[in-house]
Design an enzyme around this catalytic site. Sequence first.
Site, PDB file in Angstrom:
ATOM      1  N   SER A 150      36.720  39.050  43.345  1.00  0.00           N
ATOM      2  CA  SER A 150      35.754  39.339  44.799  1.00  0.00           C
ATOM      3  C   SER A 150      36.416  40.654  45.130  1.00  0.00           C
ATOM      4  O   SER A 150      37.037  41.385  43.785  1.00  0.00           O
ATOM      5  CB  SER A 150      37.196  37.925  46.331  1.00  0.00           C
ATOM      6  N   TYR A 163      45.882  37.851  49.151  1.00  0.00           N
ATOM      7  CA  TYR A 163      45.115  37.045  48.016  1.00  0.00           C
ATOM      8  C   TYR A 163      44.231  37.595  47.273  1.00  0.00           C
ATOM      9  O   TYR A 163      43.491  37.863  45.832  1.00  0.00           O
ATOM     10  CB  TYR A 163      43.393  37.283  49.278  1.00  0.00           C
TER      11      TYR A 163
END
Lengths: 257, 480
Positions: A150, A163
């Site tokens: 990501s 995250y």
Amino acid sequence: MNNAFGHPQSAVVLGATSDIARALTTRLVALGCDRLVLAARDEVQLAAEAQRVKATGASFVETVRFDAVDTHSAIEVVDQCFEALQARGWQVDLVVVAAGILCDGVDDWRDPAVVERCVTVNFSWPSVALSRSASSLHRQGQGTIVVLSSVAGIRIRRSNFIYGAAKAGVDGFAHGLAEALRGSGVNVQVVRPGFVKTRMTTGRRVPPIAASADDVAAAIVRGLQTRADTVWVPTSLRWVFGVARMLPAWLWRRIPF
Amino acid sequence: MGEPCARGESRRSARLLSGWGRATASRAEVLQPRAAVEVETLVSTRSPLIARGLGRSYGDAAQCAGGTVVDMTGLCAVGPLQERTGLVEVDGGTSLDRLMRRTIPRGWFLPVWPGTRQVTVGGAIAADIHGKNHHRDGSFAQHVSRLTLATPTGTYELTPERDPELFWATAGGMGLTGVVTRATISMIPVETSWMSVDTDRFDDLDEAMAAMQQADADHRYSVAWLDCMAPGRHAGRAVMTAGDHAKGSELPARLARKALALPRSRALRIPFTPTHGLLNPLAVTAFNETWFWKAPRRERGRICSMGSFFHPLDAVANWNVLYGRGGFVQYQFVVGDTASELVAGVIGELRSARVPIFLAVLKRFGGSSPGLLSFPMPGWTLALDLPSRAPGLPDVLRRLDHKIAESGGRVYLAKDARLSPDLLEVMYPKLGDLAHVRDRVDPAGVLASDLSRRLGITDAPAHAGLRKMTAAEGSNSQKR
């Protein structure tokens, strides 16, 4: 076998019920990948997804259940998935590692249990699964691994840094693995989506550059054809994050997205 | 047989192999035996296994991921040429280049030449290759009078008469019936190694196709180079060359003493692989423009060297790296005369999908070969080099596969790296017969390539282990 365009005939999808994985599976089946092993946590959703994939035309669909909070289970899960295909005389052409959870609560960092869970599911489990898959593909003599990273891991933000940190870890691991596998017949594609409108991100504020799950799937398939080692979705994010990476902290802090 | 071409011990190593198009790669253990008996041992002890020659198949026909690849280039002895009949016995790993260098000085020419001399005899049989003289002389295997085949159940001496079933399963069989360790080829007599060539330039494809049908009758060799990058109705404008072996009397005085000259053996080599390739639509358009206008509009009886007529690309040993890291696919198909409009149709579809066509070669085929999986059938064959990274290429080729299959045509497996299994049996209706032969010589399914697994020709059955045992028990019949 993977063909000249990197299109597989059989695939293992870890985290198969995620929206991105589902969009990818649909595209793969349409390209002739009709033997799939789908692995995910939620049994009900997994069964439904297997039904759906069969209905799109796949001739062989098997399911494997796993929970990514248990790092060691990755070895067994990967072996089970490979076995399901190889026992029938088929090679595993593609492994998709799409397992992940979002952990962006404002005070998540205060709770060690949340931190542990986030890092395990997004980094430790995928890394062990990658390691095991890579060994098996190496023995097989060919294959592709697609890993969902990501942009959150490229320049880490205050708003979802746990995250982001975990994704940064898996991103680095996958790129290192790609180097280690050079010349072995095994390719690794690291996918770096920006904001993707999926069930995982429902309720979050949508930034100006956002993609759909199918955009990500399309970019992955295109990346298979070009043998890309890194795929940004949308592609413009490559340049956006090229700049973002160099911004000083005081400026980065002020960017609202 | 003559002296061996490779010295020293047999070699083995794990290597990444790809086809000439460089678009598929897989790793296998590569062994280079130095004697036929070593090949026989390998075929009966290892699995999966496939033979490889000089790696000129464009796709994944000579690779075997995770298995064994037998590099046959260590077996390349050329036996004595029988001066009266033109028969010559050679090892399966002998290159056509090597063979030619022995026979041409004595006035014997290869019966069929592909676009390169750098293929092995074994590979030429396995792909049942064709040349510019297919309309007259047929395919390579039709000039093979005898071959020795090492299979998992023993070694067979085959002739088209003695065991036609296995012979014609092997011709064009892509190595899936065994490894050709030796073959006897019947050469054709020539007065000179020079070619007398007629060249014609046509502003559009229809004209060229009409002229080619005529040229078939008048010339032993014919081929057309097409410029598919030209704009508008000129897409497919062509330079047709048609040739025959020059007679001694046709040679000019300065060549008379070199009547049986050999082509140069040295080739240029590009020392690196350009990442993104040096071929792009602009460069190719410019090249095509030059090539087209350089050709004479009409020329008769020009004396050319065999190298420049048959194998112009051999001047650069590794021209395939010009496509860059991504490689390319060659799409070669054949359609019957009743579907000749597909030639223009395919070019049109690729152009409207904005896929650049870097090389296009059109030829006419004569009769079909008896090979079960042989490619040639009467009609038109078009070969197209396409960059494998071109967006939209997978979809458009898939559509074209369907059209070609529907018209009764087929794509060439020796070039293929992307056909899907569902159309294979439509294109090759004798596929079932091959399975039958394989049950006889390779019941355990030892022989397999990436191509055969991709196309489901050799999908390993779940009970492979069981079948292996039965195979071992029944393996002593039928041996030489």
